[in-house]
Motif scaffolding. Structure first.
Motif, PDB file in Angstrom:
ATOM      1  N   ALA A  54     -15.691   1.601 -25.573  1.00 41.49           N
ATOM      2  CA  ALA A  54     -15.088   1.163 -24.317  1.00 41.49           C
ATOM      3  C   ALA A  54     -15.602   1.999 -23.151  1.00 41.49           C
ATOM      4  CB  ALA A  54     -13.561   1.238 -24.403  1.00 41.49           C
ATOM      5  N   MET A  55     -15.765   3.309 -23.380  1.00 42.04           N
ATOM      6  CA  MET A  55     -16.295   4.163 -22.312  1.00 42.04           C
ATOM      7  C   MET A  55     -17.757   3.822 -22.017  1.00 42.04           C
ATOM      8  SD  MET A  55     -14.149   6.108 -20.857  1.00 42.04           S
ATOM      9  CE  MET A  55     -15.338   7.123 -19.984  1.00 42.04           C
ATOM     10  N   LEU A  56     -18.534   3.554 -23.057  1.00 40.47           N
ATOM     11  CA  LEU A  56     -19.926   3.158 -22.831  1.00 40.47           C
ATOM     12  C   LEU A  56     -19.993   1.811 -22.114  1.00 40.47           C
ATOM     13  CD1 LEU A  56     -21.548   4.224 -26.234  1.00 40.47           C
ATOM     14  CD2 LEU A  56     -21.779   5.354 -24.006  1.00 40.47           C
ATOM     15  N   SER A  57     -19.057   0.913 -22.438  1.00 38.11           N
ATOM     16  CA  SER A  57     -18.993  -0.366 -21.737  1.00 38.11           C
ATOM     17  C   SER A  57     -18.655  -0.154 -20.268  1.00 38.11           C
ATOM     18  CB  SER A  57     -17.930  -1.275 -22.381  1.00 38.11           C
ATOM     19  OG  SER A  57     -18.300  -1.612 -23.693  1.00 38.11           O
ATOM     20  N   GLU A  58     -17.738   0.778 -20.015  1.00 38.65           N
ATOM     21  CA  GLU A  58     -17.393   1.092 -18.631  1.00 38.65           C
ATOM     22  C   GLU A  58     -18.575   1.727 -17.898  1.00 38.65           C
ATOM     23  OE1 GLU A  58     -14.664   0.984 -16.269  1.00 38.65           O
ATOM     24  OE2 GLU A  58     -14.640  -0.782 -17.530  1.00 38.65           O
ATOM     25  N   ALA A  59     -19.379   2.518 -18.612  1.00 40.66           N
ATOM     26  CA  ALA A  59     -20.573   3.094 -17.999  1.00 40.66           C
ATOM     27  C   ALA A  59     -21.551   1.983 -17.615  1.00 40.66           C
ATOM     28  CB  ALA A  59     -21.242   4.077 -18.962  1.00 40.66           C
ATOM     29  N   ALA A  60     -21.742   1.017 -18.530  1.00 40.83           N
ATOM     30  CA  ALA A  60     -22.606  -0.126 -18.227  1.00 40.83           C
ATOM     31  C   ALA A  60     -22.049  -0.915 -17.061  1.00 40.83           C
ATOM     32  CB  ALA A  60     -22.733  -1.020 -19.461  1.00 40.83           C
ATOM     33  N   HIS A  61     -20.727  -1.055 -17.025  1.00 41.02           N
ATOM     34  CA  HIS A  61     -20.056  -1.743 -15.928  1.00 41.02           C
ATOM     35  C   HIS A  61     -20.384  -1.072 -14.594  1.00 41.02           C
ATOM     36  CE1 HIS A  61     -15.881  -3.102 -14.159  1.00 41.02           C
ATOM     37  NE2 HIS A  61     -16.894  -3.390 -13.375  1.00 41.02           N
ATOM     38  N   SER A  62     -20.255   0.241 -14.545  1.00 43.20           N
ATOM     39  CA  SER A  62     -20.497   0.962 -13.292  1.00 43.20           C
ATOM     40  C   SER A  62     -21.975   0.955 -12.895  1.00 43.20           C
ATOM     41  CB  SER A  62     -19.992   2.407 -13.411  1.00 43.20           C
ATOM     42  OG  SER A  62     -18.589   2.433 -13.534  1.00 43.20           O
ATOM     43  N   PHE A  63     -22.869   1.064 -13.896  1.00 42.10           N
ATOM     44  CA  PHE A  63     -24.299   0.973 -13.578  1.00 42.10           C
ATOM     45  C   PHE A  63     -24.632  -0.413 -13.026  1.00 42.10           C
ATOM     46  CE2 PHE A  63     -25.192   4.667 -16.498  1.00 42.10           C
ATOM     47  CZ  PHE A  63     -25.866   5.429 -15.540  1.00 42.10           C
TER      48      PHE A  63
END
Length: 333
Positions: A54-63
């Motif tokens: 979920a955190m990696l998904s959020e990182a992709a979201h922010s990028f």
């Protein structure tokens, strides 16, 4: 919703308001871009440390949001160029081309990765790490995203108040899709942060990666929705969206109020940009009016329209005989 619209009896916008609106849009996008870039890096580090999908998904979201903001800044810059010989109607449409690409970036860069990573976690599981760093990053990110959203909402509220309409209606109809994109993306970011926190907490309490995987999939679906709404809005404006009905009726009223005008047979309007509107009409002038009077009536009509709606940049009037009128017989020699 456009500059100068009067759906609820409000007054017209001014050139100063138009310049202010463009400057506010640029500032809003820059704030969002800087916030998203810093948040993206922090989320990526936290995701690697905690092993949270979920955190990696959020990182992709922010990028993806950062790339979106860069594309929106490009849209603002390129659409602001004046008309030239090769582009006589200006570059207003470029704003929607780049904004459409920004919605694609949100879909590809954020949604696809989030759904894939979530499904992968649900199928193969994950080894949870220390969630403390992730909680800290999520809290800081929530504050920064909240500040960015506050900046965008403040602009939207000001614009909606100037047009005398509700915030929700303004966001739905505004042709300023850059601000609309920032509001939607920052709102989705706050919801995504809550989903990521829920996934981390569920995994911490149960030791299962299912919660984290589900949170990642939900983040991806949220981004799919945002990308679809923004893509649809920009596609409509690229295809060609007319002025809202109340404004079209007001344009017709102004034309009919001009001396020597008997009727408006056909009215075509087009939104070329947030501050660029086009009006074209077939106008029936009263019988017996001299050519010179028709010319001055056209000038008066354009002046009236621009005085009431300063965002109208181009007015094309075509003198046309009314329906049922017969062609005058040519004089014999």
């Amino acid at each position: 919703m456009t500059q100068g619209e009067e759906p609820d009896g409000t007054g017209p916008s001014t050139g100063e308001d138009t310049a202010k609106g463009t400057g506010e849009s640029t500032f809003t996008v820059i704030v969002a871009a800087l916030a998203n870039l810093g948040i993206a890096v922090a989320k990526a580090v936290a995701g690697l440390v905690s092993g949270s999908s979920a955190m990696l998904s959020e990182a992709a979201h922010s990028f993806a949001d950062t790339i979106t903001e860069v594309l929106l800044l490009t849209a603002l810059k390129r659409s602001d160029k004046p008309a030239d010989e090769d582009h006589p109607l200006g570059y207003g449409g470029e704003r929607y081309v780049w904004a459409l690409l920004a919605s694609v970036a949100t879909f590809v860069g954020g949604a696809v990765f989030s759904v894939y990573d979530g499904v992968h976690t649900l199928v193969h599981g994950e080894e949870p790490g220390d969630p403390l760093v992730s909680y800290v990053v999520l809290a800081v990110a929530f504050v920064l995203e909240g500040f960015s959203l506050r900046t965008a909402v403040r602009q939207v509220r000001g614009e909606a108040a100037r047009f005398g309409t509700a915030v929700g209606r303004y966001l739905r109809l505004t042709p300023d899709t850059t601000v609309k994109a920032v509001v939607m993306e920052d709102s989705a970011a706050l919801v995504g942060l809550l989903l990521a926190a829920g996934g981390l907490l569920g995994g911490q309490l149960t030791g299962s990666g299912v919660f984290d995987g589900v949170a990642s999939v939900l983040i991806g679906l949220l981004l799919v929705y945002v990308a679809w709404v923004l893509g649809h809005a920009n596609a409509q404006l690229l295809i060609g969206r007319p002025l809202p009905r109340p404004m079209r009726e007001a344009v017709r009223e102004e034309l009919l109020a001009v001396e020597h005008v008997a009727g408006v047979l056909e009215l075509t309007t087009l939104i070329q940009g947030p501050e660029e509107l086009l009006v074209a009409a077939k106008v029936d002038f009263r019988d017996g009016v001299a050519a010179e009077q028709v010319e001055w009536a056209c000038e008066a009509a354009e002046a009236r329209l621009r005085a009431r709606f300063p965002a109208i940049r181009r007015v094309y009037l075509d003198p046309t005989p009314g329906r049922g009128q017969s062609r005058p017989a040519e004089s014999s020699r």
